[in-house]
Scaffold this active site. Structure first.
Site, PDB file in Angstrom:
ATOM      1  N   LYS A  76      59.782  32.219  67.729  1.00 46.12           N
ATOM      2  CA  LYS A  76      58.397  31.861  67.283  1.00 46.12           C
ATOM      3  C   LYS A  76      57.547  30.810  67.881  1.00 46.12           C
ATOM      4  O   LYS A  76      58.368  29.769  68.329  1.00 46.12           O
ATOM      5  CB  LYS A  76      58.225  31.656  65.786  1.00 46.12           C
ATOM      6  CG  LYS A  76      56.758  31.504  65.102  1.00 46.12           C
ATOM      7  CD  LYS A  76      57.080  31.407  63.684  1.00 46.12           C
ATOM      8  CE  LYS A  76      55.513  30.953  63.228  1.00 46.12           C
ATOM      9  NZ  LYS A  76      55.462  30.854  61.562  1.00 46.12           N
ATOM     10  N   SER A 151      53.235  34.116  58.577  1.00 47.66           N
ATOM     11  CA  SER A 151      52.469  33.834  60.173  1.00 47.66           C
ATOM     12  C   SER A 151      53.373  34.244  61.019  1.00 47.66           C
ATOM     13  O   SER A 151      53.240  34.181  62.300  1.00 47.66           O
ATOM     14  CB  SER A 151      52.201  32.416  60.379  1.00 47.66           C
ATOM     15  OG  SER A 151      53.411  31.468  60.201  1.00 47.66           O
ATOM     16  N   SER A 175      56.210  32.850  55.208  1.00 48.21           N
ATOM     17  CA  SER A 175      55.932  33.477  56.476  1.00 48.21           C
ATOM     18  C   SER A 175      57.218  34.055  57.075  1.00 48.21           C
ATOM     19  O   SER A 175      56.878  34.614  58.123  1.00 48.21           O
ATOM     20  CB  SER A 175      55.262  32.182  57.381  1.00 48.21           C
ATOM     21  OG  SER A 175      54.008  31.859  56.806  1.00 48.21           O
TER      22      SER A 175
END
Length: 484
Positions: A76, A151, A175
Site C-alpha cells: 500500500k 482505504s 480499511s
C-alpha cells in the site's frame, strides 16, 4: 496460469517448477495488461522487482532462501519506501521520495520478498471506497462498476485480480477488512501495536495498524510471521513476544466457543448476508465449535465516536504538510500565510479537508470536552464491552459489512452513508483488537465477507479459525473472470 497462493509459490520455487524471475515477469505482464482498467497500482517498480527476483533466485540456488524468498508482493502506498515515490494517494505527496524504509517493507525485503509496486488508496487512508485517491478510483475486479472498498482498495483489488501474490494494507476503521470482504479475500487487522507503524504515514495514530491481504488464512499467517514484532523505533509498538502464526493453524476447534454479538445481526444487515453467516456458523459447528449470543451494547455509538477521534488525530498529523519542508508547494506565494493556505488547499482533496475541519473543530477551545473527551469516554465503554464478551467466549463471529460492494459514485454525495459502511468494523478498531476478515459466500456474483474478532494478541487463534473454515469451504478459491 499463476499460482493461487503464497504457499504454492514457495513450493514451486523450491521444486524448480519456475524461478522467481519468471513468475515476477508473469505478474508484471499481468499488471501491465489489467492495471489500466483496474487502477490498482500508483507505482510499478519493474526494475527493482526484477533485480530482487534475480537475487532471490541466486539465494535459492545457494541454499540460502529465507521465508518469503522470491515471492512477489505489493505494498500500500502509505508505507515509506526508500528511493521509491510514496504518495499516500494524495497530490500533497505526489512527488515525495522517502529517504528511509518503513519497518514493514524493510522486513519483507529482508525476508526475500519481491516488491512489484505501490498500490492505490484513498487519500491519506481516509475513505471506504477508494474514490478519494488523487490518482483516480480503483475498480473492483468482480465488477468494475463497483468499489473495491477502502482505504486499502488498491491492495485488495490487486490480490483479487491476481496482480500479486499478496499485499500489505493498513486498517484504521476497517480499511483491511472491508476491502477484503468486497474483493473476496482474507485480510487481518492485527492487535494495535503488533505491527510497527514506523514509516507508515499517519492518519489517526491511536488506531492505524498495518496488516496483510492474502487469499488464505495460511498465507496471512506466513505474512504475519514477517510483519509482526516489537520495533524499538516505534513507541506504540507492543512488547509482547510474537509467535509462529503457522504453528497452530491445524489445531482442532473442538471445545472452542464463538460469540455472536446480537447488535451485529440487526436490521442493518442484508438478509442474504445473514444467511451466508448462518451457513458459516453451521460449518464451525460441524468442526466442534459451539456458539453463544453475547452483547456489545455500545456498538451504535462507535461510528459517531470514531468520526470525532479519527478526524481529531488526522487534523494534528496532517498539520505537518504545510508546503515548507516537503510535499506540495503552491506557485509564487505572496507571503507565508498565502503559502500555507494555497499549498494545503491545492494539495489535499475534499474528504481530507472535511476531516481536518471536523477534527480541528472537535479539538478547539470550548468544544474539546463536548466532543473529543466524550468520544474517548465512549471508546472506553466500547472496549469494556469487548473485554466482557471475550471473557465468555474465545472469539466473536459477525458480518464485516452491511452489504456487498456498492457501485462507484453511489455514496459519494452523502458522507454519512459512506461512513456507515464501517459500522461493523469500527468497534474492534476503537478497542484495538485483532480481527480477521474472510469470504463466506456470494450475493449476486459479489463476495460476502465475515469477520472473526479475538482478544488482544490472539492473531494465531483467529488464523487457526480461518484456516479450519477454509479447509472445509471453497469461497476463498474463487477468482473474478476478468475476461479470461
Amino acid at each position: 496460469m499463476l499460482p493461487h497462493t503464497i504457499s504454492e509459490i514457495i513450493s514451486g520455487l523450491r521444486e524448480k517448477q519456475f524461478s522467481s524471475r519468471e513468475i515476477t515477469q508473469d505478474y508484471l505482464a499481468r499488471i501491465k495488461r489489467l492495471n489500466p482498467e483496474l487502477n490498482c497500482f500508483i507505482t510499478i517498480t519493474e526494475d527493482l522487482a526484477l533485480s530482487q527476483a534475480e537475487q532471490a533466485d541466486a539465494r535459492l540456488n545457494a541454499g540460502q532462501a529465507s521465508i518469503l524468498n522470491g515471492v512477489p508482493l505489493a505494498h500500500k502506498d502509505v508505507f515509506c519506501t526508500e528511493g521509491v515515490t510514496t504518495t499516500c494517494g494524495s497530490r500533497m505527496l505526489e512527488n515525495f521520495v522517502p529517504p528511509y524504509e518503513s519497518t514493514v517493507t524493510r522486513k519483507f525485503m529482508e525476508a526475500g520478498a519481491v516488491t512489484l509496486g505501490k498500490t492505490n488508496m484513498d487519500e491519506f487512508a481516509m475513505g471506504s471506497s477508494n474514490e478519494n485517491s488523487y490518482f483516480g478510483p480503483v475498480r473492483n475486479p468482480w465488477d468494475t462498476e463497483r468499489a473495491p472498498g477502502g482505504s486499502s482498495g488498491g491492495s485488495a483489488a490487486a490480490v483479487a485480480a491476481g496482480l500479486c501474490a499478496a499485499a500489505t494494507g493498513t486498517d484504521t476503521g476497517g480499511s483491511i477488512r472491508q476491502p477484503a470482504a468486497f474483493c473476496g479475500l482474507t485480510g487481518l487487522k492485527p492487535t494495535y501495536g503488533r505491527v510497527s507503524r514506523l514509516g507508515m504515514v499517519a492518519f489517526a495514530s491511536s488506531l492505524d495498524q498495518g496488516g496483510p491481504f492474502a487469499r488464505t488464512a495460511e498465507d496471512a499467517a506466513l505474512l504475519m510471521n514477517v510483519m509482526a514484532g516489537h520495533d524499538p523505533m516505534d513507541s506504540t509498538s507492543a512488547l509482547n513476544p510474537t509467535e509462529d502464526y503457522t504453528a497452530s493453524l491445524t489445531q482442532p476447534l473442538t471445545g472452542i466457543t464463538i460469540g455472536l454479538p446480537k447488535e451485529y445481526f440487526s436490521s442493518q444487515l442484508n438478509a442474504e448476508l445473514e444467511k451466508a453467516l448462518q451457513e458459516a456458523i453451521k460449518v464451525y459447528e460441524s468442526l466442534g465449535a459451539s456458539f453463544k449470543e453475547v452483547s456489545l451494547p455500545h456498538t451504535e455509538l462507535s461510528v459517531p465516536a470514531y468520526y470525532v477521534i479519527a478526524p481529531a488525530e488526522c487534523s494534528t498529523n496532517l498539520s505537518r504538510f504545510d508546503g515548507v519542508r516537503y510535499g506540495h508547494r503552491c506557485e509564487n506565494p505572496k507571503d507565508l500565510e498565502d503559502l500555507y493556505q494555497r499549498s494545503r488547499s491545492e494539495g489535499f482533496g475534499d474528504e481530507v479537508k472535511r476531516r481536518i475541519l471536523i477534527g480541528t473543530y472537535a479539538l478547539s477551545a470550548g468544544y474539546y470536552d463536548a466532543y473529543y473527551r466524550q468520544a474517548q469516554k465512549i471508546r472506553r465503554l466500547i472496549k469494556n464491552d469487548f473485554v466482557s464478551a471475550l471473557n465468555e467466549v474465545d472469539a466473536l463471529l459477525c458480518p464485516t459489512t452491511p452489504d456487498v460492494a456498492f457501485k462507484l459514485g453511489e455514496k459519494t454525495s452523502d458522507p454519512v452513508q459512506m461512513y456507515l459502511e464501517d459500522i461493523f468494523t469500527i468497534p474492534a478498531s476503537l478497542a484495538g483488537l485483532p480481527a480477521l476478515g474472510l469470504p463466506c459466500g456470494f450475493k449476486g456474483g459479489l463476495p460476502v465477507g465475515m469477520q472473526l474478532i479475538g482478544n488482544y494478541f490472539t492473531e494465531a487463534r483467529l488464523l487457526n479459525l480461518g484456516h479450519q473454515y477454509q479447509l472445509n469451504t471453497d469461497w476463498h478459491k474463487r477468482s473474478p473472470a476478468l475476461g479470461e
